[in-house]
Design a protein around this motif. Structure first.
Motif, mmCIF file in Angstrom:
data_model
loop_
_atom_site.group_PDB
_atom_site.id
_atom_site.type_symbol
_atom_site.label_atom_id
_atom_site.label_comp_id
_atom_site.label_asym_id
_atom_site.label_seq_id
_atom_site.Cartn_x
_atom_site.Cartn_y
_atom_site.Cartn_z
ATOM 1 N N UNK A 1 0.833 -1.205 0.000
ATOM 2 C CA UNK A 1 0.000 0.000 0.000
ATOM 3 C C UNK A 1 0.867 1.256 0.000
ATOM 4 N N UNK A 2 1.916 1.237 0.808
ATOM 5 C CA UNK A 2 2.799 2.400 0.884
ATOM 6 C C UNK A 2 3.548 2.617 -0.427
ATOM 7 N N UNK A 3 3.847 1.540 -1.128
ATOM 8 C CA UNK A 3 4.513 1.698 -2.432
ATOM 9 C C UNK A 3 3.563 2.378 -3.427
ATOM 10 N N UNK A 4 2.294 2.062 -3.355
ATOM 11 C CA UNK A 4 1.321 2.726 -4.216
ATOM 12 C C UNK A 4 1.300 4.227 -3.932
ATOM 13 N N UNK A 5 1.318 4.580 -2.656
ATOM 14 C CA UNK A 5 1.329 5.994 -2.273
ATOM 15 C C UNK A 5 2.634 6.659 -2.715
ATOM 16 N N UNK A 6 3.744 5.935 -2.552
ATOM 17 C CA UNK A 6 5.048 6.427 -3.003
ATOM 18 C C UNK A 6 5.009 6.754 -4.501
ATOM 19 N N UNK B 1 -4.730 4.178 -4.231
ATOM 20 C CA UNK B 1 -4.221 3.984 -2.869
ATOM 21 C C UNK B 1 -5.390 3.693 -1.940
ATOM 22 N N UNK B 2 -5.371 2.564 -1.249
ATOM 23 C CA UNK B 2 -6.521 2.188 -0.416
ATOM 24 C C UNK B 2 -6.580 2.992 0.877
ATOM 25 N N UNK B 3 -7.777 3.137 1.414
ATOM 26 C CA UNK B 3 -7.922 3.777 2.714
ATOM 27 C C UNK B 3 -7.192 2.949 3.757
ATOM 28 N N UNK B 4 -6.491 3.624 4.656
ATOM 29 C CA UNK B 4 -5.747 2.887 5.673
ATOM 30 C C UNK B 4 -5.594 3.734 6.924
ATOM 31 N N UNK C 1 -3.213 6.931 6.786
ATOM 32 C CA UNK C 1 -3.448 8.023 5.838
ATOM 33 C C UNK C 1 -2.941 9.365 6.361
ATOM 34 N N UNK C 2 -3.287 9.673 7.618
ATOM 35 C CA UNK C 2 -2.856 10.943 8.194
ATOM 36 C C UNK C 2 -1.348 10.984 8.376
ATOM 37 N N UNK D 1 -3.905 13.739 2.997
ATOM 38 C CA UNK D 1 -4.725 14.922 2.718
ATOM 39 C C UNK D 1 -3.897 16.028 2.061
ATOM 40 N N UNK D 2 -2.619 16.137 2.445
ATOM 41 C CA UNK D 2 -1.742 17.130 1.829
ATOM 42 C C UNK D 2 -1.540 16.820 0.349
#
Length: 345
Positions: free
Chosen positions: A132-137, A201-204, A207-208, A213-214
């Motif tokens: 999941x973090x790689x998707x956000x990355x 990116x899935x809700x997790x 997130x914060x 949100x930024x």
């Protein structure tokens, strides 16, 4: 910045245990003894299930630490991207045409290294978090590329302004036309790729902590800025085209009565082109997907387009007066055209 204690808690383990019930003996009126309780050996399926559950709930401390470090770096990257957001829209593209993408790139590189480290010892549950973090990355990487594309767009607009300053209006028109199909199209493609990636990116629970949100706010601002810039480029190109037509009309008009016949056609073309410019700026003002901060710019540019259109109309009338051999009236219309061009917007 999220606290490290919270991040460790999020990447730690909550162990659960299943408690088995106990059997008891009892008596009745006809029996004073009870048969011995039989203890069943665990089946193969039960053993495999318990082993699998244990493997899934047990966490690797090394992986947990690396995940925590990655989350901190992702937050830093999100924050840096958001810091540049206020400068996404500028009219000073001669001096403000680049964005600081190096700090974001550094944070993302460190986050990627941390995720690689975490993967080396991660359990299956931790690996899901890592994925999941790689998707956000990857989404932040795409967002950083949007800033680079936007910087290139502003650089090209600065080039067009340089041509205007040197009165090379034809080169400026060519540049704006190339921007619309080149630099602006590239920026549009980049923002769409970033938004698409962030949407996956899935809700997790983190997130914060990663600054989701930024990142979302940053992409929203960039998308609306790029949308608005499309109207800016269209309007400015039309203004320059009309300006060339207007100047061609002036050249013919100054040749005397004979030139005034041809000049009228140029002023008609200029009037219509300035209307197209005004329409483009009005479309930007009314576009709900464009950045609201751009509205004053669009209003001001509509005023300028209207002023140039009024000047073209006045010069058209001046041509008619010149053809009718009425120099006094022609001079009056010329004065009206100059006043229109000097109008304060």
């Amino acid at each position: 910045m999220p606290s490290r204690r919270r991040l460790l808690a999020l990447t730690g383990t909550t162990l659960t245990a299943a408690l088995a019930g106990c059997s008891s003996s009892g008596t009745d009126d006809t029996s004073t003894t009870s048969p011995p309780t039989q203890t069943q050996a665990p089946t193969q399926t039960q053993t495999e299930t318990e082993t699998q559950t244990s493997a899934e709930t047990t966490q690797s401390p090394e992986a947990a630490d690396a995940i925590t470090d990655a989350i901190e770096q992702l937050y830093q990257a999100s924050s840096s991207l958001n810091d540049e957001r206020e400068d996404a829209w500028t009219t000073d593209w001669d001096n403000d045409t680049s964005f600081d993408t190096n700090q974001v790139a550094t944070s993302l590189r460190r986050a990627n290294d941390d995720l690689d480290t975490a993967s080396n010892s991660a359990t299956s549950g931790q690996q899901t978090t890592i994925d999941h973090l790689r998707t956000y990355h990857d989404a932040l990487t795409e967002a950083n590329a949007v800033y680079e594309a936007l910087g290139s767009l502003y650089t090209r607009m600065s080039t067009a302004d340089a041509y205007i300053d040197s009165e090379s209006y034809d080169r400026a028109v060519e540049t704006f036309s190339a921007i619309r199909s080149g630099a602006h199209a590239d920026a549009q493609t980049a923002i769409e790729a970033a938004q698409s990636k962030l949407d996956t990116y899935p809700n997790s629970d983190v997130n914060a902590d990663v600054g989701y949100s930024l990142a979302a706010q940053t992409l929203e601002t960039l998308a609306s800025t790029i949308t608005g810039l499309g109207h800016v480029v269209d309007g400015r190109q039309r203004i320059l085209e009309g300006r060339e037509q207007y100047n061609d009309g002036l050249d013919d008009y100054r040749e005397g009565r004979g030139g005034a016949f041809d000049a009228r056609n140029y002023f008609i073309e200029a009037r219509n082109t300035f209307q197209s410019a005004k329409d483009a700026f009005q479309a930007g003002e009314e576009d709900e997907n464009a950045l609201p901060d751009m509205v004053p710019y669009f209003v001001r540019k509509q005023c300028r387009a209207t002023a140039r259109q009024d000047a073209a109309n006045a010069m058209y009338e001046a041509c008619g007066a010149a053809i009718a051999r009425n120099p006094g009236e022609a001079d009056a219309y010329e004065t009206e055209a100059r006043r229109a061009l000097a109008r304060d917007c």
